[in-house]
Design a protein around this motif. Structure first.
Motif, PDB file in Angstrom:
ATOM      1  N   LEU A  43       0.721  -1.140   0.019  1.00  0.00           N
ATOM      2  CA  LEU A  43      -0.235   0.061   0.322  1.00  0.00           C
ATOM      3  C   LEU A  43       1.263   1.105   0.426  1.00  0.00           C
ATOM      4  O   LEU A  43       1.828   0.972   0.238  1.00  0.00           O
ATOM      5  CB  LEU A  43      -0.900   0.256   1.404  1.00  0.00           C
ATOM      6  CG  LEU A  43      -1.841  -0.866   1.663  1.00  0.00           C
ATOM      7  CD1 LEU A  43      -2.782  -0.729   2.721  1.00  0.00           C
ATOM      8  CD2 LEU A  43      -2.897  -1.380  -0.113  1.00  0.00           C
ATOM      9  N   ALA A  44       0.798   2.269  -0.404  1.00  0.00           N
ATOM     10  CA  ALA A  44       1.244   3.977  -0.329  1.00  0.00           C
ATOM     11  C   ALA A  44       1.048   4.078   0.607  1.00  0.00           C
ATOM     12  O   ALA A  44       0.693   4.183   1.723  1.00  0.00           O
ATOM     13  CB  ALA A  44       0.451   5.037  -1.672  1.00  0.00           C
ATOM     14  N   ARG A  45       2.356   4.865   0.689  1.00  0.00           N
ATOM     15  CA  ARG A  45       2.018   4.874   2.737  1.00  0.00           C
ATOM     16  C   ARG A  45       0.613   6.257   3.016  1.00  0.00           C
ATOM     17  O   ARG A  45       1.040   6.332   3.956  1.00  0.00           O
ATOM     18  CB  ARG A  45       3.625   5.923   2.850  1.00  0.00           C
ATOM     19  CG  ARG A  45       4.775   5.346   3.060  1.00  0.00           C
ATOM     20  CD  ARG A  45       4.839   3.709   4.093  1.00  0.00           C
ATOM     21  NE  ARG A  45       5.316   4.071   5.453  1.00  0.00           N
ATOM     22  CZ  ARG A  45       5.098   2.842   6.272  1.00  0.00           C
ATOM     23  NH1 ARG A  45       5.043   1.914   6.507  1.00  0.00           N
ATOM     24  NH2 ARG A  45       5.278   3.543   7.801  1.00  0.00           N
TER      25      ARG A  45
ATOM     26  N   VAL B 105       5.218   1.223  10.874  1.00  0.00           N
ATOM     27  CA  VAL B 105       4.486   0.866  11.451  1.00  0.00           C
ATOM     28  C   VAL B 105       3.647   0.926   9.997  1.00  0.00           C
ATOM     29  O   VAL B 105       3.686   1.376   9.615  1.00  0.00           O
ATOM     30  CB  VAL B 105       3.906   2.520  11.641  1.00  0.00           C
ATOM     31  CG1 VAL B 105       2.607   2.293  11.785  1.00  0.00           C
ATOM     32  CG2 VAL B 105       4.314   2.544  13.414  1.00  0.00           C
ATOM     33  N   LEU B 106       3.068  -0.505   9.820  1.00  0.00           N
ATOM     34  CA  LEU B 106       2.403  -1.030   9.172  1.00  0.00           C
ATOM     35  C   LEU B 106       1.006  -0.526   8.043  1.00  0.00           C
ATOM     36  O   LEU B 106       0.481  -0.050   6.964  1.00  0.00           O
ATOM     37  CB  LEU B 106       1.523  -2.483   8.798  1.00  0.00           C
ATOM     38  CG  LEU B 106       3.063  -3.717   8.953  1.00  0.00           C
ATOM     39  CD1 LEU B 106       2.857  -4.795   9.130  1.00  0.00           C
ATOM     40  CD2 LEU B 106       3.131  -3.699   7.376  1.00  0.00           C
ATOM     41  N   GLN B 107       0.526  -0.018   9.236  1.00  0.00           N
ATOM     42  CA  GLN B 107      -0.576   0.360   9.174  1.00  0.00           C
ATOM     43  C   GLN B 107      -0.561   1.490  10.624  1.00  0.00           C
ATOM     44  O   GLN B 107      -0.382   1.204  11.377  1.00  0.00           O
ATOM     45  CB  GLN B 107      -1.952  -0.692   8.907  1.00  0.00           C
ATOM     46  CG  GLN B 107      -3.299   0.661   9.098  1.00  0.00           C
ATOM     47  CD  GLN B 107      -4.505  -0.528   8.734  1.00  0.00           C
ATOM     48  OE1 GLN B 107      -5.195  -1.138   7.155  1.00  0.00           O
ATOM     49  NE2 GLN B 107      -4.681  -1.467   9.170  1.00  0.00           N
TER      50      GLN B 107
ATOM     51  N   PHE C 295       1.820   6.585   7.008  1.00  0.00           N
ATOM     52  CA  PHE C 295       1.995   5.412   6.877  1.00  0.00           C
ATOM     53  C   PHE C 295      -0.182   5.397   7.194  1.00  0.00           C
ATOM     54  O   PHE C 295      -0.908   6.109   6.595  1.00  0.00           O
ATOM     55  CB  PHE C 295       1.731   5.450   8.829  1.00  0.00           C
ATOM     56  CG  PHE C 295       1.013   6.251   9.342  1.00  0.00           C
ATOM     57  CD1 PHE C 295      -0.282   6.808   9.208  1.00  0.00           C
ATOM     58  CD2 PHE C 295       2.146   6.696   9.946  1.00  0.00           C
ATOM     59  CE1 PHE C 295      -0.830   7.531  10.147  1.00  0.00           C
ATOM     60  CE2 PHE C 295       1.231   7.405  11.621  1.00  0.00           C
ATOM     61  CZ  PHE C 295       0.058   8.417  10.882  1.00  0.00           C
ATOM     62  N   PRO C 296      -0.107   4.200   5.612  1.00  0.00           N
ATOM     63  CA  PRO C 296      -1.713   3.846   5.497  1.00  0.00           C
ATOM     64  C   PRO C 296      -2.504   4.224   6.388  1.00  0.00           C
ATOM     65  O   PRO C 296      -2.483   3.395   7.886  1.00  0.00           O
ATOM     66  CB  PRO C 296      -1.833   2.418   5.168  1.00  0.00           C
ATOM     67  CG  PRO C 296       0.242   2.176   4.878  1.00  0.00           C
ATOM     68  CD  PRO C 296      -0.264   2.620   5.662  1.00  0.00           C
ATOM     69  N   THR C 297      -3.999   5.159   6.707  1.00  0.00           N
ATOM     70  CA  THR C 297      -4.705   5.019   7.022  1.00  0.00           C
ATOM     71  C   THR C 297      -6.181   4.169   7.301  1.00  0.00           C
ATOM     72  O   THR C 297      -6.617   4.518   6.720  1.00  0.00           O
ATOM     73  CB  THR C 297      -4.144   6.522   7.486  1.00  0.00           C
ATOM     74  OG1 THR C 297      -3.669   7.318   7.629  1.00  0.00           O
ATOM     75  CG2 THR C 297      -5.514   6.545   8.623  1.00  0.00           C
TER      76      THR C 297
END
Lengths: 302, 271
Positions: free
Chosen positions: B5-7, B202-204, B243-245
């Motif tokens: 995923l894009a950050r 942090v992945l997400q 990070f992805p939210t």
């Protein structure tokens, strides 16, 4: 791969915490509340308190969450039963079920399995005369409602099964073997008009108690079936339902023999033609998933 | 190799309530997160909706049933099914919680806390390492909202969490709302918590709404918009490292368009 084990003190803490969670909520005041005075002192002592909230009140958050989460799930799985009984009574039945059959495994929906059995195991008087009833619904229709809810749930959750369309080559075997109902199909017999009522409860967010309709003059039969993500209902003639039921246990020839023996003489002449039409319709509707499991000594199943 | 995923990606937790609105139109989201356990059975209904979604969006998996710190280690059968689901949707990563959910054969279906002690860092890290290895893709651990802390704890929650993730060589699945809820319930500084997080791991990030009980305890209810103090923490965190939210909304769920509009606020907050 070797997994590390939990320390003994953690196992003890978890046993105490779990026992607290599974302690039924107190109903004596007319609302569901966590009775913190009954909490085990060692666990209360192990938890931190703050200036404004005691450690027991903090544990009570989890205690309430355990029960209310599971009540909500059961209300969603058994919406007809819940709304006929009223939520206060239903939660009492749900608590009895969860004490008898506590949740196991990761699947939250699985907490509803065998709820109808738990309800049937309760003394009839407690089902019929539980406190807080505004409707006075007796045990028998509630048990029937639970079976209807369970059938809807079973059909909704069923895996995909290819419909069985017997070929000419299957004809001989059909005479000698029973059939296996598709998991996405259920046969339901009802004494009150509950299946249509259940199908109409599409909006699960309504919580008002509904009144039990008048019973049918004679039992009715329905076929519940899933197409895509929807459950549909099809009314069956009683003899048609009886044939579909017999076919799950007996080879076609024997099933027809049983059916013929059960009908009055006046109906017998028309029975073969009707039975053929019912059988053809069942195949067309995808009621069957294959031949029934072979019994010992019989040919292997499809 | 799983997709990534894009950050800056913005996603939503897929719930049953959303099914009937999907495709009318398809929401402007970068991805969906699914609750793994809702799709582990072979039930056809959930899979039908999952197939529709995965044709159009990346999907990440979020579990609630791993029971990492339960008396028994996570079952291989369970992990096999999660791994198969992750493979099916080509999930960029899988996450679950740093907690226990059941004991002695009974599942409590809740995310339950443990004392924060070094002995459990070792236990959790070793198990998380096995889980990541079993899944064959990045595995993130989520911090809890908690209502009870234990006198036996000898570490702060953030030191405990960070130590587990670092020793397991896995990732953070950081829930900012959970940090705020726990900080209010246990009287610590959420900024201290954020300062301990290595944001490159942090992945997400999860964001969600919470509710204050009459007693003053904050409950992680996921039933209302994200609170302002949580947005402030979110901004602070995003500035550390994007990070992805992911927005979680589990109860009193508004129409899909209104839910997605909450994510527009995320864009504004971090601008």
């Amino acid at each position: 791969m070797t997994w590390p084990s939990s320390p003994e003190w953690l196992l003890e803490l978890q046993a105490r915490f779990g026992a607290l969670l599974r302690t039924p909520l107190d109903r004596s005041t007319g609302s569901l509340r966590a009775d913190t005075s009954a909490y085990e002192a060692a666990l209360v002592e192990a938890a931190e308190a703050s200036a404004t909230v005691t450690s027991a009140d903090r544990l009570a958050v989890y205690h309430r969450q355990y029960w209310f989460r599971l009540f909500t799930v059961l209300q969603g799985l058994y919406p007809l039963t819940a709304r006929l009984a009223g939520y206060w009574r239903f939660n009492e039945f749900a608590a009895a079920h969860l004490r008898q059959r506590p949740p196991r495994g990761f699947d939250l929906d699985a907490v509803g399995e065998q709820f109808e059995l738990s309800l049937a195991e309760l003394p009839p008087a407690s089902v019929a005369l539980a406190s807080g009833s505004a409707v006075g619904v007796a045990a028998q229709p509630l048990l029937e409602a639970a079976r209807v809810d369970a059938a809807f749930h079973r059909v909704t959750r069923a895996p995909h099964a290819e419909p069985f369309h017997p070929s000419m080559a299957d004809a001989a075997r059909l005479l000698a073997s029973g059939l296996r109902l598709s998991p996405a199909v259920a046969l339901v017999q009802e004494n009150w008009p509950l299946c249509e009522l259940r199908a109409a409860l599409a909006d699960r967010h309504q919580h008002d108690t509904i009144r039990l309709p008048e019973p049918w003059p004679a039992p009715r039969c329905w076929l519940l079936g899933r197409r895509g993500s929807k459950v549909g209902l099809l009314a069956l003639e009683p003899r048609e339902a009886q044939l579909l039921d017999l076919l799950q246990r007996l080879p076609l020839e024997q099933a027809l023999g049983h059916l013929e023996a059960a009908v009055p003489p006046a109906e017998r002449a028309a029975l073969p033609e009707k039975a053929q039409a019912w059988l053809a319709r069942s195949v067309r509707l995808g009621v069957w998933a294959g031949f029934a499991e072979a019994r010992e000594g019989a040919a292997d199943s499809r | 190799m799983p997709q990534s995923l894009a950050r800056e990606a913005l996603g939503l937790g897929l719930r049953t309530r959303h099914y009937r609105e999907l495709g009318e139109p398809w929401p402007a989201l970068d991805y969906f997160e699914i609750i793994s356990e809702n799709f582990l059975s072979d039930a056809e209904g959930p899979r039908y909706h999952l197939d529709r979604v995965r044709e159009r969006y990346p999907i990440v998996l979020h579990g609630v049933g791993l029971n990492l710190l339960g008396p028994e280690p996570p079952s291989s059968r369970y992990l096999d099914r999660v791994a198969a689901l992750a493979e099916l949707v080509d999930a960029p990563f899988v996450s679950d919680h740093l907690c226990w959910t059941g004991a002695h054969g009974v599942s409590h279906h809740d995310l339950l806390p443990v004392p924060h002690v070094p002995e459990l860092v070792e236990l959790a890290a070793e198990r998380a390492r096995h889980v990541q290895q079993h899944l064959g893709r990045p595995f993130g651990l989520e911090n809890l909202s908690s209502y009870v802390a234990f006198k036996a704890s000898t570490m702060s929650e953030w030191d405990f969490y960070a130590a587990v993730v670092e020793r397991a060589a896995c990732s953070f699945m950081l829930d900012i709302n959970n940090i705020y809820v726990s900080s209010q319930n246990h009287r610590f500084s959420p900024s201290d918590y954020l300062a301990r997080i290595d944001f490159s791991r942090v992945l997400q990030v999860h964001i969600a709404g919470h509710t204050r009980e009459p007693s003053g305890i904050l409950i992680d209810t996921h039933d209302q918009p994200v609170a302002d103090p949580v947005w402030q923490l979110y901004r602070q965190a995003f500035r550390e490292h994007p990070f992805p939210t992911l927005l979680e909304w589990d109860d009193q769920i508004p129409p899909l368009a209104a839910t997605v509009s909450q994510l527009e606020r995320a864009k504004a907050v971090r601008a």
